[in-house]
Scaffold this motif. Structure first.
Motif, PDB file in Angstrom:
ATOM      1  N   PHE A  59     -10.985  -1.129   1.987  1.00  0.00           N
ATOM      2  CA  PHE A  59     -10.902   0.432   1.249  1.00  0.00           C
ATOM      3  C   PHE A  59     -12.191   1.581   1.872  1.00  0.00           C
ATOM      4  O   PHE A  59     -12.504   2.576   2.155  1.00  0.00           O
ATOM      5  CB  PHE A  59     -10.088   1.152   0.298  1.00  0.00           C
ATOM      6  N   SER A  60     -13.034   0.359   0.769  1.00  0.00           N
ATOM      7  CA  SER A  60     -14.283   1.524   0.721  1.00  0.00           C
ATOM      8  C   SER A  60     -15.509   1.478   2.202  1.00  0.00           C
ATOM      9  O   SER A  60     -16.178   2.298   2.440  1.00  0.00           O
ATOM     10  CB  SER A  60     -15.305   1.332  -0.699  1.00  0.00           C
ATOM     11  N   ALA A 102      -4.335  -2.190   5.387  1.00  0.00           N
ATOM     12  CA  ALA A 102      -4.316  -1.682   3.819  1.00  0.00           C
ATOM     13  C   ALA A 102      -5.346  -0.893   4.601  1.00  0.00           C
ATOM     14  O   ALA A 102      -5.575   0.616   4.293  1.00  0.00           O
ATOM     15  CB  ALA A 102      -4.450  -2.733   3.214  1.00  0.00           C
ATOM     16  N   GLY A 103      -6.507  -1.730   4.752  1.00  0.00           N
ATOM     17  CA  GLY A 103      -7.900  -0.783   5.382  1.00  0.00           C
ATOM     18  C   GLY A 103      -7.160   0.084   6.166  1.00  0.00           C
ATOM     19  O   GLY A 103      -7.720   1.336   6.521  1.00  0.00           O
ATOM     20  N   TYR A 106      -5.296   3.378   4.815  1.00  0.00           N
ATOM     21  CA  TYR A 106      -6.316   4.264   4.307  1.00  0.00           C
ATOM     22  C   TYR A 106      -7.162   5.023   5.403  1.00  0.00           C
ATOM     23  O   TYR A 106      -7.654   5.951   4.823  1.00  0.00           O
ATOM     24  CB  TYR A 106      -7.048   3.463   3.048  1.00  0.00           C
ATOM     25  N   GLN A 107      -8.457   4.289   6.759  1.00  0.00           N
ATOM     26  CA  GLN A 107      -9.172   4.363   6.955  1.00  0.00           C
ATOM     27  C   GLN A 107      -8.672   5.493   8.361  1.00  0.00           C
ATOM     28  O   GLN A 107      -9.188   7.093   8.119  1.00  0.00           O
ATOM     29  CB  GLN A 107      -9.782   3.853   8.135  1.00  0.00           C
ATOM     30  N   LYS A 110      -6.876   9.125   4.557  1.00  0.00           N
ATOM     31  CA  LYS A 110      -7.833   9.341   3.372  1.00  0.00           C
ATOM     32  C   LYS A 110      -6.316   9.332   2.233  1.00  0.00           C
ATOM     33  O   LYS A 110      -6.004  10.992   2.286  1.00  0.00           O
ATOM     34  CB  LYS A 110      -9.016   9.383   3.105  1.00  0.00           C
ATOM     35  N   ARG A 112      -4.683   8.292  -2.015  1.00  0.00           N
ATOM     36  CA  ARG A 112      -4.678   7.366  -2.976  1.00  0.00           C
ATOM     37  C   ARG A 112      -3.243   7.119  -1.808  1.00  0.00           C
ATOM     38  O   ARG A 112      -2.517   5.646  -1.805  1.00  0.00           O
ATOM     39  CB  ARG A 112      -4.382   7.700  -4.299  1.00  0.00           C
ATOM     40  N   ALA A 115      -3.390   4.967   0.612  1.00  0.00           N
ATOM     41  CA  ALA A 115      -3.937   3.449   0.349  1.00  0.00           C
ATOM     42  C   ALA A 115      -2.845   1.818  -0.421  1.00  0.00           C
ATOM     43  O   ALA A 115      -2.843   1.210   0.347  1.00  0.00           O
ATOM     44  CB  ALA A 115      -5.305   3.910  -0.724  1.00  0.00           C
ATOM     45  N   THR A 188      -6.444  -2.296  -7.237  1.00  0.00           N
ATOM     46  CA  THR A 188      -7.112  -2.092  -6.591  1.00  0.00           C
ATOM     47  C   THR A 188      -7.083  -0.583  -7.352  1.00  0.00           C
ATOM     48  O   THR A 188      -7.977   0.538  -7.541  1.00  0.00           O
ATOM     49  CB  THR A 188      -6.918  -1.805  -5.597  1.00  0.00           C
ATOM     50  N   TYR A 192     -10.866   1.345  -8.149  1.00  0.00           N
ATOM     51  CA  TYR A 192     -10.988   1.873  -6.702  1.00  0.00           C
ATOM     52  C   TYR A 192     -11.591   3.989  -7.141  1.00  0.00           C
ATOM     53  O   TYR A 192     -13.400   3.237  -6.556  1.00  0.00           O
ATOM     54  CB  TYR A 192      -9.819   2.278  -5.806  1.00  0.00           C
ATOM     55  N   SER A 196     -15.650   3.646  -6.077  1.00  0.00           N
ATOM     56  CA  SER A 196     -16.415   4.182  -4.685  1.00  0.00           C
ATOM     57  C   SER A 196     -18.042   4.426  -4.963  1.00  0.00           C
ATOM     58  O   SER A 196     -18.464   4.982  -4.094  1.00  0.00           O
ATOM     59  CB  SER A 196     -15.083   5.369  -4.327  1.00  0.00           C
TER      60      SER A 196
END
Length: 208
Positions: A59-60, A102-103, A106-107, A110, A112, A115, A188, A192, A196
């Motif tokens: 995620f980050s 997931a990544g 989310y990428q 953006k 919640r 995610a 998470t 998160y 973050s």
């Protein structure tokens, strides 16, 4: 001067990213040792949350970083493996199938909600892949240490109606793997946001 400054900033970001990946990999490696028995599962199946740092990293820092964290934690664990590295290989496959969707989601979007949706999809994919990775990769190695009959008997002690290992993996392991992923998702979501800024290197020290 602006080009030099941009290069310096880029290098600082790269160092920050590598530092965070190393830190999350180390945490994931340590979490692999904190295994919990689950009453509704056979004794040889344990719960751990070592995918949690990889999910946070995905995620980050991006999905590739999540993959690297999965790889490093399993590479470190190879030196104390009791499955000839087969368990670590399977864990890597499952971890990647969890954190990459997931990544990526989310990428792309953006927030919640994205995610949670991405991690939920990753957990489903991981649980499905776990059936086949266990059946074709992990359990054949276990049979050298524990007979197939003994493993099946451990499942049948909990649910007598299962007739073979493949059924056991569908009825027991897939839901267990999904729930394991959901635990990582919940944690998470909780931790998160406060983490973050630190993970992305955007935190600021308060002035005295």
């Amino acid at each position: 001067m602006s080009t030099i400054k941009t290069t310096v900033i880029r290098k600082q970001k790269d160092i920050q990213k590598l530092t965070m990946i190393a830190m999350l990999s180390a945490i994931a490696f340590v979490l692999m040792f904190f295994e919990l028995s689950v009453p509704i599962m056979p004794w040889f199946i344990k719960m751990d949350l070592s995918e949690l740092p990889a999910l946070i990293g995905a995620f980050s820092l991006g999905p590739i970083s999540g993959v690297v964290i999965c790889f490093v934690k399993n590479l470190l664990h190879v030196f104390m493996s009791n499955t000839g590295s087969v368990g670590e290989f399977s864990n890597f496959i499952l971890g990647v199938s969890f954190v990459v969707p997931a990544g990526l989601i989310y990428q792309k979007w953006k927030g919640r909600k994205s995610a949670i949706v991405g991690a939920f999809i990753g957990a489903i994919l991981m649980s499905i892949i776990s059936i086949f990775s266990n059946y074709f990769i992990v359990y054949p190695v276990y049979y050298y240490m524990i007979s197939e009959e003994a493993i099946l008997a451990a499942y049948q002690a909990i649910f007598p109606n299962v007739k073979n290992i493949f059924e056991c993996l569908i009825i027991f392991n897939a839901p267990f793997t999904f729930i394991k992923g959901i635990f990582s998702v919940i944690l998470t979501v909780i931790i998160y946001k406060p983490l973050s800024p630190f993970l992305k290197g955007t935190y600021r020290r308060s002035k005295c």
